[in-house]
Design a protein around this motif. Structure first.
Motif, PDB file in Angstrom:
ATOM      1  N   ILE A 134       1.310  37.317  28.243  1.00 13.48           N
ATOM      2  CA  ILE A 134       1.409  36.189  27.290  1.00 13.48           C
ATOM      3  C   ILE A 134       0.390  36.367  26.165  1.00 13.48           C
ATOM      4  CG2 ILE A 134       1.145  33.693  27.030  1.00 13.48           C
ATOM      5  CD1 ILE A 134       2.013  33.404  29.956  1.00 13.48           C
ATOM      6  N   LYS A 135      -0.828  36.728  26.539  1.00 12.85           N
ATOM      7  CA  LYS A 135      -1.910  36.880  25.547  1.00 12.85           C
ATOM      8  C   LYS A 135      -1.593  38.002  24.554  1.00 12.85           C
ATOM      9  CE  LYS A 135      -5.507  39.180  26.760  1.00 12.85           C
ATOM     10  NZ  LYS A 135      -6.724  39.634  27.475  1.00 12.85           N
ATOM     11  N   LEU A 136      -1.234  39.182  25.058  1.00 13.74           N
ATOM     12  CA  LEU A 136      -1.017  40.327  24.165  1.00 13.74           C
ATOM     13  C   LEU A 136       0.228  40.149  23.297  1.00 13.74           C
ATOM     14  CD1 LEU A 136      -1.931  43.208  26.640  1.00 13.74           C
ATOM     15  CD2 LEU A 136      -3.297  42.352  24.735  1.00 13.74           C
ATOM     16  N   ILE A 137       1.293  39.604  23.865  1.00 11.88           N
ATOM     17  CA  ILE A 137       2.516  39.367  23.079  1.00 11.88           C
ATOM     18  C   ILE A 137       2.241  38.325  21.994  1.00 11.88           C
ATOM     19  CG2 ILE A 137       4.848  38.398  23.175  1.00 11.88           C
ATOM     20  CD1 ILE A 137       5.120  39.675  25.962  1.00 11.88           C
ATOM     21  N   GLY A 138       1.566  37.238  22.373  1.00 13.90           N
ATOM     22  CA  GLY A 138       1.273  36.178  21.401  1.00 13.90           C
ATOM     23  C   GLY A 138       0.384  36.678  20.270  1.00 13.90           C
ATOM     24  N   ILE A 139      -0.670  37.390  20.609  1.00 13.59           N
ATOM     25  CA  ILE A 139      -1.589  37.908  19.580  1.00 13.59           C
ATOM     26  C   ILE A 139      -0.877  38.897  18.666  1.00 13.59           C
ATOM     27  CG2 ILE A 139      -3.627  39.365  19.228  1.00 13.59           C
ATOM     28  CD1 ILE A 139      -4.843  38.098  21.720  1.00 13.59           C
ATOM     29  N   SER A 140      -0.058  39.757  19.243  1.00 21.10           N
ATOM     30  CA  SER A 140       0.641  40.776  18.453  1.00 21.10           C
ATOM     31  C   SER A 140       1.603  40.133  17.447  1.00 21.10           C
ATOM     32  CB  SER A 140       1.399  41.719  19.396  1.00 21.10           C
ATOM     33  OG  SER A 140       1.949  42.792  18.678  1.00 21.10           O
ATOM     34  N   ILE A 141       2.382  39.169  17.909  1.00 19.79           N
ATOM     35  CA  ILE A 141       3.341  38.491  17.011  1.00 19.79           C
ATOM     36  C   ILE A 141       2.589  37.688  15.951  1.00 19.79           C
ATOM     37  CG2 ILE A 141       5.092  36.675  16.899  1.00 19.79           C
ATOM     38  CD1 ILE A 141       6.079  37.607  19.639  1.00 19.79           C
ATOM     39  N   LEU A 142       1.578  36.939  16.368  1.00 21.61           N
ATOM     40  CA  LEU A 142       0.830  36.106  15.412  1.00 21.61           C
ATOM     41  C   LEU A 142       0.167  36.967  14.337  1.00 21.61           C
ATOM     42  CD1 LEU A 142      -0.084  33.209  14.786  1.00 21.61           C
ATOM     43  CD2 LEU A 142      -2.128  33.640  16.183  1.00 21.61           C
TER      44      LEU A 142
END
Length: 313
Positions: A46-54
């Motif tokens: 969740i953390k890595l996907i969210g940071i990458s998209i943001l």
């Protein structure tokens, strides 16, 4: 008389498809694999996907604002780039890896060449290659699925003899219960998403089938037979690359014959790198190399222009 003939610039036939509709279809196709990565790798996913998209969306917005260009973040192309990059990152990666990767993908690979449709290589794959060259240890620190997240080797590394361990069952490989990058683990869910894109007409069969088929044939003949071929096909980044990244509109050939040549070329390079090269994986570099060759492939596979007059030397 003056209303009988109208002249206008191309395109003369317009499709109802829009960039945002296509990108939403890609996101829907990637949804099963996204949920699987969250199930297997929990909060880190969740953390890595969210940071990458943001980071991808913010970088695109900031650059277009700075250059006084129309803001296009609502076409979801930056979201797709951010998600695909996150799929290429191991669950153990620190938070700043997707920040640097997404910013590089959007700023250097996409916007520096004019934005969507003008990039000559896939932004997410170029970012992965940059991250892998810069921080090879962090980018290859695979962990097992689940809360314990113990360091492990990928099936391809075990197959190549670079790591000790027992190969996982084919069922676990299909379902994604193995070590690897966030989105590369479940071949079955990536295939389901790829079939959805084929059904929706977002992609054609030519690149995925020629790419996967070439890898299957070469690994069957050159690397130990059917069992090894199965692991080469279902593990690593082959399904993610063949369905979602090699089919990028702006960095792959336009012609039908060119797309098959492109897919076969990706397959040959992937198999050679995996069997004879220094890396157990080879999808990223294979697609990037063929991206560079795409204009040349299009040049020699384009149909003759109707009524063209041959040039006289």
């Amino acid at each position: 008389m003056e209303n009988m003939l109208y002249g206008s610039s191309s395109p003369h036939i317009r499709s109802k498809e829009t960039i945002s509709k296509i990108m939403i279809d890609v996101l829907i196709a990637l949804l099963p694999a996204t949920l699987a990565s969250i199930y297997y790798f929990r909060f880190n996913a969740i953390k890595l996907i969210g940071i990458s998209i943001l980071t991808a969306v913010l970088t695109e917005w900031a650059l277009q604002k700075f250059m006084n260009k129309p803001i296009t973040i609502n076409d979801f192309s930056a979201v797709v780039t951010g998600l695909l990059l996150a799929f290429n990152i191991p669950a153990s990666a620190p938070w700043w890896i997707p920040v640097i990767g997404s910013a590089f993908a959007i700023a250097i690979v996409k916007q520096a060449f004019g934005g969507l449709g003008n990039n000559f290589i896939n932004p997410a794959l170029a970012a992965r290659a940059m991250l892998l060259a810069s921080w090879p240890v962090l980018m290859t620190n695979w962990v097992t699925p689940g809360a314990d997240a113990v360091s492990t080797a990928t099936p391809l590394a075990i197959l190549k003899g670079e790591a000790e361990g027992t190969l996982p069952s084919i069922t676990n490989v299909l379902m994604g219960n193995i070590g690897g990058s966030l989105g590369e683990t479940s071949a079955l869910l990536l295939i389901i998403g790829g079939l959805y894109l084929l059904y929706r007409g977002v992609i054609t069969w030519k690149i995925p089938v020629s790419y996967i088929g070439t890898v299957m044939i070469m690994t069957l003949l050159l690397d130990g037979g059917f069992t090894n071929m199965t692991y080469h096909t279902l593990s690593g980044g082959l399904m993610l690359g063949a369905f979602y990244m090699a089919t990028d509109y702006s960095s792959s050939p336009v012609t039908s014959k060119g797309q098959i040549i492109f897919g076969v070329g990706c397959g040959i390079l992937t198999a050679i790198i995996r069997i004879y090269g220094g890396y157990p994986e080879g999808v990223s570099y294979s697609i990037l190399l063929m991206n560079v060759a795409s204009p040349l492939i299009d040049k020699y596979t384009s149909p003759k222009v109707f009524g063209e007059v041959k040039k006289v030397a």
